[in-house]
Design a protein around this motif. Structure first.
Motif, PDB file in Angstrom:
ATOM      1  N   VAL A 184     -13.119  -0.547  -2.746  1.00  0.00           N
ATOM      2  CA  VAL A 184     -13.606  -1.762  -3.417  1.00  0.00           C
ATOM      3  C   VAL A 184     -12.471  -2.703  -3.788  1.00  0.00           C
ATOM      4  CG1 VAL A 184     -15.676  -0.626  -4.300  1.00  0.00           C
ATOM      5  CG2 VAL A 184     -13.579  -0.606  -5.676  1.00  0.00           C
ATOM      6  N   LEU A 185     -11.260  -2.177  -3.809  1.00  0.00           N
ATOM      7  CA  LEU A 185     -10.076  -2.985  -4.123  1.00  0.00           C
ATOM      8  C   LEU A 185      -8.959  -2.553  -3.173  1.00  0.00           C
ATOM      9  CD1 LEU A 185      -9.879  -2.646  -8.028  1.00  0.00           C
ATOM     10  CD2 LEU A 185     -10.350  -4.759  -6.759  1.00  0.00           C
ATOM     11  N   PRO A 186      -7.971  -3.420  -2.967  1.00  0.00           N
ATOM     12  CA  PRO A 186      -6.782  -2.938  -2.245  1.00  0.00           C
ATOM     13  C   PRO A 186      -6.235  -1.690  -2.940  1.00  0.00           C
ATOM     14  CG  PRO A 186      -6.667  -5.306  -2.594  1.00  0.00           C
ATOM     15  CD  PRO A 186      -7.854  -4.819  -3.379  1.00  0.00           C
ATOM     16  N   GLU A 241      -4.205  -1.798  -6.065  1.00  0.00           N
ATOM     17  CA  GLU A 241      -4.834  -2.311  -7.285  1.00  0.00           C
ATOM     18  C   GLU A 241      -5.806  -1.322  -7.909  1.00  0.00           C
ATOM     19  OE1 GLU A 241      -6.365  -6.297  -6.590  1.00  0.00           O
ATOM     20  OE2 GLU A 241      -4.595  -6.705  -5.338  1.00  0.00           O
ATOM     21  N   LEU A 242      -6.005  -0.180  -7.266  1.00  0.00           N
ATOM     22  CA  LEU A 242      -6.902   0.836  -7.837  1.00  0.00           C
ATOM     23  C   LEU A 242      -6.249   1.494  -9.057  1.00  0.00           C
ATOM     24  CD1 LEU A 242      -8.019   2.669  -4.556  1.00  0.00           C
ATOM     25  CD2 LEU A 242      -9.483   1.233  -6.011  1.00  0.00           C
ATOM     26  N   SER A 271      -7.348   2.114   2.932  1.00  0.00           N
ATOM     27  CA  SER A 271      -8.081   0.902   2.563  1.00  0.00           C
ATOM     28  C   SER A 271      -9.541   0.971   2.984  1.00  0.00           C
ATOM     29  CB  SER A 271      -7.436  -0.315   3.244  1.00  0.00           C
ATOM     30  OG  SER A 271      -6.055  -0.316   3.001  1.00  0.00           O
ATOM     31  N   THR A 301       0.839  -1.206   0.000  1.00  0.00           N
ATOM     32  CA  THR A 301       0.000   0.000   0.000  1.00  0.00           C
ATOM     33  C   THR A 301       0.876   1.259   0.000  1.00  0.00           C
ATOM     34  OG1 THR A 301      -1.733  -1.161   1.199  1.00  0.00           O
ATOM     35  CG2 THR A 301      -1.789   1.251   1.295  1.00  0.00           C
TER      36      THR A 301
END
Lengths: 177, 517
Positions: free
Chosen positions: A102-104, A107-108, A98, A50
């Motif tokens: 809707v995604l980690p 991964e956005l 986070s 992240t």
């Protein structure tokens, strides 16, 4: 002098050769493999990913070797290991990024990552991470080489014979200067 | 090195070894006085210094926590490091850029010349330029200032070429590489500059004057200086007559000592000096030593400083060479037609990539920032330093709740920008940007001020105790034998980099202290 020159860490992969002062410790090594954060002492693998994505979104330099961003997070892990307050800041930053996504975060798509960071901009955790990102990313000798900063010079005799006055796209200075 | 007894009451004790304290220590030793120099930081030398923005910053700076309040941008960007000075033998002379300019006659008479500026608390200096001039001469000689005493100017570098042609095309007249306590040729045992670009990072090469490489070694050579590094002063004491007579300090091992003194000189820069006075309360001085008129810590100044960084089509490589080797003096005078009081100097600014990224606009992120910083090698920098207005509420105070490791309350710096400061900022940004544009800039970025390095005025010099803390000799109005030798004693800020004036005042003060001893 010659010895120091040899010991100076230098990198010539960018547009210039950049030098770190030979008396400074080396930065942490990071792996090019998928489990690059496994040796971290304090920051979790998930938070490391992240944070890497956050720093790459805050300061996106597409031409840089992606390993450089991992090295920044390795520096973060050193900071976190030395200070519980810092470790909590990193954890709080990652948790908030986070939160409800809707995604980690990593991964956005970029525009969603930018929005998520913008939403945190006024928080102490953002301030902390953003300042530390600048502190370590732009202190990386490979970034120096890529952006044209040559760095430490005293071990090479300074810049007096290495271009301190080589700018030639303006007229010559008059003699009275 | 000589070691005086803690009970030896005829030593002069100086707190802080920078431009004021380090110079005064040498000047007192040369005049035969026994001197103890307490320095909070360690005794590092050129061997220890590195060519690296951050490593040097972390090695040299006073990083103990502070807080900041007020409407200045620094309170937002650098809330726990509002002031940038050093904790090492040599103090902030290990970090100074070497710019060495004199106050003008008008600046020493600010209240008279500028008139009544609403909301400002201007006073005239209780000293004239004529009185200061011989000491400026002496300071320039000892510091080896370029363009004085037959010494050559620093050569023009790349960043200067940009400044020169931009300023010239705008019709400005007073353009030069400026005056610096940096050798262009070998002088006084120091080498010539090799244009290494790390003057403010300790200056490993040693071409620049500092108290670390000039004053303190010479003071030690007299056999009269007892230099005590890693000695953190925490309070100043006085006798029954109210005369300063001792300093309490903590050594590197955490042991507390009391050093008796014939005179006590505070030279810990503009936050620590008032902080020590405020922390030294007694029955006679319930609100802090020398503070019965409620002047200690007030009128804190930090100059109107800011930078414009501009991107050019072709390379500049500003990091090569001396960082601030350029001067435009056209605006360094009071001209009420401009809409603000006081003047400003334009100087060069150059930083390495790490600190350029950090100070370009703290908090800025995203693709636009990334695009600018990627062009680092094509960036030129211009700096300005101008006079800010003294205000009673711009002040150093002690925290009511938070103490440091020595049990001393941490300092808060409150600073609100005066309307005059803001008008000068606007004028300055427009001028700096215009200079770069005339030289061909593609884009200019108006950077905010970084943590204050021109800290001034928080124990100011005044004719009367109602208007300041110390008299024309730097001795406290209320406490005999207590002196201030740092920039906190400035009656007003002037526009220029303060080091030369701090050194000149320290030499003058040495004459006064020695004459009375």
């Amino acid at each position: 002098m010659k010895n120091q020159e040899d010991r100076a860490r230098q990198t010539a992969t960018g547009k210039v050769t950049a030098y770190k002062d030979p008396n400074l410790p080396t930065p942490p090594a990071v792996s090019a493999g998928p489990d690059w954060a496994q040796a971290f002492t304090t920051i979790s693998r998930q938070d490391a990913e992240t944070l890497r994505a956050a720093v790459a979104t805050l300061y996106p330099h597409d031409a840089l070797d992606p390993l450089i961003y991992r090295r920044v997070i390795a520096q973060f892990d050193r900071v976190a290991a030395q200070s519980r307050e810092a470790a909590e800041m990193f954890a709080s930053f990652c948790a908030r990024l986070s939160d409800g996504a809707v995604l980690p975060f990593a991964e956005l798509a970029e525009s969603y990552r930018v929005q998520a960071l913008t939403n945190l901009e006024t928080t102490p955790a953002f301030f902390f991470v953003q300042r530390l990102a600048v502190r370590y990313l732009y202190d990386d000798v490979e970034v120096w080489a890529a952006f044209g900063y040559e760095g430490a010079s005293v071990q090479l005799g300074g810049y007096i014979k290495r271009g301190f006055d080589d700018l030639d796209w303006l007229p010559p200075l008059p003699n009275e200067i | 090195m000589i070691a005086y007894e803690k009970s030896d009451s005829d030593v002069a004790v100086i707190i802080g070894s920078g431009a004021g304290g380090g110079t005064l220590a040498n000047e007192l030793c040369q005049r035969g006085l026994k001197t103890v120099l307490l320095e909070a930081g360690p005794h590092r030398t050129a061997e220890d210094f590195v060519n690296d923005d951050w490593a040097a910053f972390e090695m040299l700076s006073w990083l103990d926590k502070r807080t900041a309040s007020g409407n200045w941008r620094v309170a937002k960007d650098h809330p726990n490091l509002p002031s940038w000075h050093c904790k090492t033998v040599g103090g902030t002379t290990t970090h100074g850029s070497g710019c060495t300019y004199r106050f003008t006659r008008d600046e020493l008479r600010a209240r008279t010349v500028y008139g009544d500026v609403p909301g400002a608390d201007l006073i005239d200096w209780p000293l004239t330029l004529e009185e200061l001039q011989p000491y400026y001469d002496a300071a320039e000689r000892k510091m080896g200032v370029s363009r004085t005493n037959g010494l050559p100017a620093l050569p023009a570098n790349n960043n200067f070429k940009v400044m020169y042609w931009g300023a010239k095309r705008l019709g400005l007249q007073e353009i030069s590489t400026g005056r610096h306590a940096i050798n262009a040729v070998p002088y006084d045992g120091r080498p010539a500059s090799i244009q290494d670009g790390f003057t403010i990072s300790g200056d490993k090469h040693g071409a620049r004057w500092s108290t670390l490489n000039v004053e303190i070694p010479r003071a030690l050579a007299t056999g009269r200086l007892d230099l005590r590094p890693e000695s953190r002063a925490i309070a100043i004491e006085h006798d029954e007559q109210g005369r300063a007579n001792a300093v309490v300090y903590v050594d590197a091992d955490g042991h507390t000592h009391r050093q008796a003194a014939s005179v006590v000189v505070l030279a810990g820069n503009c936050v620590e000096s008032p902080r020590l006075l405020l922390n030294s309360s007694s029955g006679k001085f319930p609100n802090g030593l020398a503070n019965n008129h409620d002047q200690v810590g007030r009128y804190y100044l930090r100059h109107v400083v800011q930078t414009v960084w501009s991107v050019f089509e072709k390379p500049v490589n500003m990091h090569r060479g001396e960082l601030m080797g350029g001067l435009v003096a056209d605006f360094a005078r009071h001209d009420s037609a401009r809409g603000f009081a006081g003047g400003y100097y334009i100087e060069l600014n150059a930083m390495g990539l790490p600190t350029t990224a950090a100070f370009l606009n703290p908090g800025w992120w995203g693709r636009d920032f990334a695009n600018v910083i990627e062009q680092y090698a094509h960036i030129a920098g211009l700096f300005m330093t101008g006079e800010d207005m003294p205000q009673a509420n711009n002040r150093v105070t002690l925290s009511a709740t938070e103490k440091d490791a020595y049990g001393v309350p941490i300092a808060n710096i409150h600073y609100d920008e005066h309307a005059n400061d803001l008008r000068m900022r606007n004028h300055g940004y427009k001028t700096l940007t215009a200079i770069h544009k005339a030289a061909g800039a593609l884009r200019s970025i108006e950077s905010p001020a970084y943590p204050a390095s021109h800290n001034l005025g928080s124990n100011r010099m005044s004719a009367t105790p109602e208007e300041g803390v110390v008299n024309r000799n730097g001795e406290a109005h209320e406490v005999k034998n207590l002196f201030i030798a740092d920039g906190s004693a400035f009656a007003s800020g002037g526009a220029c980099n303060p080091t030369l004036t701090i050194v000149a005042l320290a030499i003058r003060q040495a004459d006064f202290i020695a004459a009375r001893a």
